[in-house]
Design a protein around this motif. Structure first.
Motif, PDB file in Angstrom:
ATOM      1  N   VAL A  30       0.570  -1.205  -0.259  1.00 55.74           N
ATOM      2  CA  VAL A  30      -0.091  -0.344  -0.247  1.00 55.74           C
ATOM      3  C   VAL A  30       1.111   1.325   0.104  1.00 55.74           C
ATOM      4  CG1 VAL A  30      -2.113   1.431   1.284  1.00 55.74           C
ATOM      5  CG2 VAL A  30      -1.791  -1.148   1.595  1.00 55.74           C
ATOM      6  N   VAL A  31       0.825   1.729  -0.529  1.00 54.30           N
ATOM      7  CA  VAL A  31       1.814   3.165  -1.396  1.00 54.30           C
ATOM      8  C   VAL A  31       1.112   4.389  -1.328  1.00 54.30           C
ATOM      9  CG1 VAL A  31       3.419   4.107  -2.231  1.00 54.30           C
ATOM     10  CG2 VAL A  31       3.315   2.091  -2.716  1.00 54.30           C
ATOM     11  N   ARG A  32       1.264   5.487  -0.489  1.00 50.90           N
ATOM     12  CA  ARG A  32       1.184   6.867  -0.246  1.00 50.90           C
ATOM     13  C   ARG A  32       2.103   7.557  -0.894  1.00 50.90           C
ATOM     14  NH1 ARG A  32      -2.840   9.750   3.210  1.00 50.90           N
ATOM     15  NH2 ARG A  32      -3.998   7.839   2.754  1.00 50.90           N
ATOM     16  N   GLN A  33       2.173   7.974  -1.785  1.00 51.44           N
ATOM     17  CA  GLN A  33       3.295   9.160  -2.726  1.00 51.44           C
ATOM     18  C   GLN A  33       2.967  10.372  -2.336  1.00 51.44           C
ATOM     19  OE1 GLN A  33       2.529   7.799  -6.530  1.00 51.44           O
ATOM     20  NE2 GLN A  33       2.216   9.098  -7.218  1.00 51.44           N
ATOM     21  N   ILE A  34       3.834  11.046  -1.886  1.00 50.56           N
ATOM     22  CA  ILE A  34       3.718  12.648  -2.222  1.00 50.56           C
ATOM     23  C   ILE A  34       5.436  13.291  -2.380  1.00 50.56           C
ATOM     24  CG2 ILE A  34       2.278  12.995   0.377  1.00 50.56           C
ATOM     25  CD1 ILE A  34       5.410  13.420   1.994  1.00 50.56           C
ATOM     26  N   ASN A  35       4.921  14.152  -2.780  1.00 54.53           N
ATOM     27  CA  ASN A  35       6.239  15.129  -3.889  1.00 54.53           C
ATOM     28  C   ASN A  35       6.729  16.157  -3.491  1.00 54.53           C
ATOM     29  OD1 ASN A  35       3.980  13.580  -6.302  1.00 54.53           O
ATOM     30  ND2 ASN A  35       6.744  13.031  -6.613  1.00 54.53           N
ATOM     31  N   ASP A  36       5.954  16.851  -2.287  1.00 58.27           N
ATOM     32  CA  ASP A  36       6.363  17.689  -1.384  1.00 58.27           C
ATOM     33  C   ASP A  36       7.415  17.879   0.147  1.00 58.27           C
ATOM     34  OD1 ASP A  36       6.147  20.110  -0.331  1.00 58.27           O
ATOM     35  OD2 ASP A  36       5.176  21.107  -0.656  1.00 58.27           O
ATOM     36  N   PRO A  37       8.767  17.568  -0.061  1.00 59.44           N
ATOM     37  CA  PRO A  37       8.939  17.191   1.333  1.00 59.44           C
ATOM     38  C   PRO A  37       8.516  17.734   2.128  1.00 59.44           C
ATOM     39  CG  PRO A  37      10.652  18.436  -0.053  1.00 59.44           C
ATOM     40  CD  PRO A  37       9.586  18.353  -0.989  1.00 59.44           C
ATOM     41  N   THR A  38       7.612  19.040   2.438  1.00 63.32           N
ATOM     42  CA  THR A  38       7.712  19.558   3.655  1.00 63.32           C
ATOM     43  C   THR A  38       6.109  19.261   4.120  1.00 63.32           C
ATOM     44  OG1 THR A  38       6.369  21.140   1.747  1.00 63.32           O
ATOM     45  CG2 THR A  38       8.552  21.698   2.410  1.00 63.32           C
ATOM     46  N   LYS A  39       5.678  18.413   3.426  1.00 58.49           N
ATOM     47  CA  LYS A  39       4.236  17.871   3.910  1.00 58.49           C
ATOM     48  C   LYS A  39       4.494  16.263   4.669  1.00 58.49           C
ATOM     49  CE  LYS A  39       1.699  20.576   1.226  1.00 58.49           C
ATOM     50  NZ  LYS A  39       0.650  20.288  -0.163  1.00 58.49           N
ATOM     51  N   ALA A  40       5.842  15.764   4.176  1.00 56.73           N
ATOM     52  CA  ALA A  40       6.369  14.358   4.537  1.00 56.73           C
ATOM     53  C   ALA A  40       5.648  14.899   6.363  1.00 56.73           C
ATOM     54  CB  ALA A  40       7.729  13.953   4.692  1.00 56.73           C
ATOM     55  N   LEU A  41       6.658  14.818   7.703  1.00 58.67           N
ATOM     56  CA  LEU A  41       5.989  14.760   8.773  1.00 58.67           C
ATOM     57  C   LEU A  41       4.242  15.087   8.446  1.00 58.67           C
ATOM     58  CD1 LEU A  41       7.250  14.489  11.269  1.00 58.67           C
ATOM     59  CD2 LEU A  41       7.089  16.979  11.095  1.00 58.67           C
ATOM     60  N   GLU A  42       3.665  15.692   8.308  1.00 60.02           N
ATOM     61  CA  GLU A  42       2.008  15.791   8.084  1.00 60.02           C
ATOM     62  C   GLU A  42       1.733  14.288   7.961  1.00 60.02           C
ATOM     63  OE1 GLU A  42      -1.347  17.705   6.839  1.00 60.02           O
ATOM     64  OE2 GLU A  42       0.004  18.650   7.076  1.00 60.02           O
ATOM     65  N   THR A  43       1.741  13.869   6.290  1.00 59.03           N
ATOM     66  CA  THR A  43       1.281  12.961   5.850  1.00 59.03           C
ATOM     67  C   THR A  43       1.867  11.742   6.585  1.00 59.03           C
ATOM     68  OG1 THR A  43       1.657  13.796   3.424  1.00 59.03           O
ATOM     69  CG2 THR A  43       1.110  11.418   3.641  1.00 59.03           C
ATOM     70  N   ALA A  44       3.165  11.627   7.124  1.00 62.90           N
ATOM     71  CA  ALA A  44       3.255  10.199   7.687  1.00 62.90           C
ATOM     72  C   ALA A  44       2.211  10.105   9.576  1.00 62.90           C
ATOM     73  CB  ALA A  44       5.000  10.599   8.301  1.00 62.90           C
ATOM     74  N   ARG A  45       2.205  11.266   9.883  1.00 65.72           N
ATOM     75  CA  ARG A  45       1.800  11.344  10.959  1.00 65.72           C
ATOM     76  C   ARG A  45      -0.042  10.423  10.905  1.00 65.72           C
ATOM     77  NH1 ARG A  45       3.679  17.205  13.049  1.00 65.72           N
ATOM     78  NH2 ARG A  45       5.056  15.895  13.826  1.00 65.72           N
ATOM     79  N   THR A  46      -0.304  10.647   9.604  1.00 61.44           N
ATOM     80  CA  THR A  46      -1.877  10.791   9.179  1.00 61.44           C
ATOM     81  C   THR A  46      -2.096   8.989   7.981  1.00 61.44           C
ATOM     82  OG1 THR A  46      -2.135  12.146   6.978  1.00 61.44           O
ATOM     83  CG2 THR A  46      -3.163  12.554   8.938  1.00 61.44           C
ATOM     84  N   PHE A  47      -0.507   9.079   7.772  1.00 61.88           N
ATOM     85  CA  PHE A  47      -1.218   7.744   6.926  1.00 61.88           C
ATOM     86  C   PHE A  47      -0.039   6.334   8.090  1.00 61.88           C
ATOM     87  CE2 PHE A  47       1.709   5.515   3.454  1.00 61.88           C
ATOM     88  CZ  PHE A  47       0.340   4.510   3.043  1.00 61.88           C
ATOM     89  N   LYS A  48       0.379   6.313   8.459  1.00 61.40           N
ATOM     90  CA  LYS A  48       1.145   5.956  10.175  1.00 61.40           C
ATOM     91  C   LYS A  48       1.806   4.676   8.729  1.00 61.40           C
ATOM     92  CE  LYS A  48      -1.636   6.307  13.393  1.00 61.40           C
ATOM     93  NZ  LYS A  48      -2.298   7.318  13.235  1.00 61.40           N
ATOM     94  N   PRO A  49       3.053   4.523   8.215  1.00 63.37           N
ATOM     95  CA  PRO A  49       3.502   4.128   7.422  1.00 63.37           C
ATOM     96  C   PRO A  49       4.582   3.042   8.426  1.00 63.37           C
ATOM     97  CG  PRO A  49       4.786   6.035   7.588  1.00 63.37           C
ATOM     98  CD  PRO A  49       3.311   6.625   7.910  1.00 63.37           C
ATOM     99  N   ASP A  50       4.259   1.968   7.746  1.00 63.20           N
ATOM    100  CA  ASP A  50       5.836   1.057   7.945  1.00 63.20           C
ATOM    101  C   ASP A  50       7.004   1.276   7.728  1.00 63.20           C
ATOM    102  OD1 ASP A  50       3.711  -1.265   8.782  1.00 63.20           O
ATOM    103  OD2 ASP A  50       2.788  -1.353   7.081  1.00 63.20           O
ATOM    104  N   ILE A  51       7.460   1.856   6.294  1.00 62.22           N
ATOM    105  CA  ILE A  51       8.226   2.394   6.452  1.00 62.22           C
ATOM    106  C   ILE A  51       9.057   3.333   5.522  1.00 62.22           C
ATOM    107  CG2 ILE A  51       7.790   0.997   3.907  1.00 62.22           C
ATOM    108  CD1 ILE A  51      11.780   0.048   4.419  1.00 62.22           C
ATOM    109  N   CYS A  52       9.225   4.658   5.679  1.00 61.83           N
ATOM    110  CA  CYS A  52       9.218   5.530   4.151  1.00 61.83           C
ATOM    111  C   CYS A  52      10.869   5.325   3.384  1.00 61.83           C
ATOM    112  CB  CYS A  52       9.620   7.306   5.332  1.00 61.83           C
ATOM    113  SG  CYS A  52       8.034   6.935   6.342  1.00 61.83           S
ATOM    114  N   ILE A  53      10.693   5.649   1.572  1.00 58.98           N
ATOM    115  CA  ILE A  53      11.168   5.812   0.804  1.00 58.98           C
ATOM    116  C   ILE A  53      11.615   7.012   0.591  1.00 58.98           C
ATOM    117  CG2 ILE A  53      12.360   5.001  -1.352  1.00 58.98           C
ATOM    118  CD1 ILE A  53       9.773   2.467  -0.751  1.00 58.98           C
ATOM    119  N   ILE A  54      13.199   8.196   1.198  1.00 63.45           N
ATOM    120  CA  ILE A  54      12.975   9.245   1.134  1.00 63.45           C
ATOM    121  C   ILE A  54      13.639   8.888  -0.123  1.00 63.45           C
ATOM    122  CG2 ILE A  54      12.816  11.090   2.311  1.00 63.45           C
ATOM    123  CD1 ILE A  54      12.549   9.829   4.741  1.00 63.45           C
TER     124      ILE A  54
END
Length: 127
Positions: A30-54
């Motif tokens: 299950v993948v959520r992609q973001i192209n604006d790194p300034t939104k990474a923290l907020e997205t990680a808090r809501t999506f709760k990923p098992d791993i981040c690829i950065i």
């Protein structure tokens, strides 16, 4: 691999992100992609990923800054991270081997999908 393993993919290159996300989804993630790194923290808090690829090199906030922000948040600090970079090529003497740079695991953006998936599996095993 657990079919519900969630990956947060953070990279400013939209075409690359869409291609990698589609391939990871075909592999059962299950993948959520973001192209604006300034939104990474907020997205990680809501999506709760098992791993981040950065991605390592991005405008406004580079991959190191994103990792620092994630590791600085107690709710996200334990999430494994895999760095992607176009700055290095895969080591031809050890194809597919996970490499370390600055204490973080990374793979080349030019790596085969199988190499990236194996790196994800390796990082998930290190939790």
């Amino acid at each position: 691999m657990n079919i519900s393993t969630k990956i947060l993919l953070i990279d400013d290159e939209v075409d690359f992100t869409e291609l990698l996300a589609a391939n990871l989804e075909e592999s059962g993630y299950v993948v959520r992609q973001i192209n604006d790194p300034t939104k990474a923290l907020e997205t990680a808090r809501t999506f709760k990923p098992d791993i981040c690829i950065i991605d390592l090199v991005m405008p406004r906030m580079d991959g190191g800054d994103v990792v620092s922000a994630l590791k600085g948040d107690s709710a996200l600090a334990a999430i494994p991270v895999l760095m992607l970079t176009a700055l290095v090529e895969e080591d031809p003497t050890n194809p597919g081997e996970l490499q370390m740079k600055g204490g973080l695991p990374f793979v080349s953006k030019t790596s085969d999908l199988e190499v990236i998936i194996n790196a994800v599996k390796t990082q998930l095993g290190h939790r």
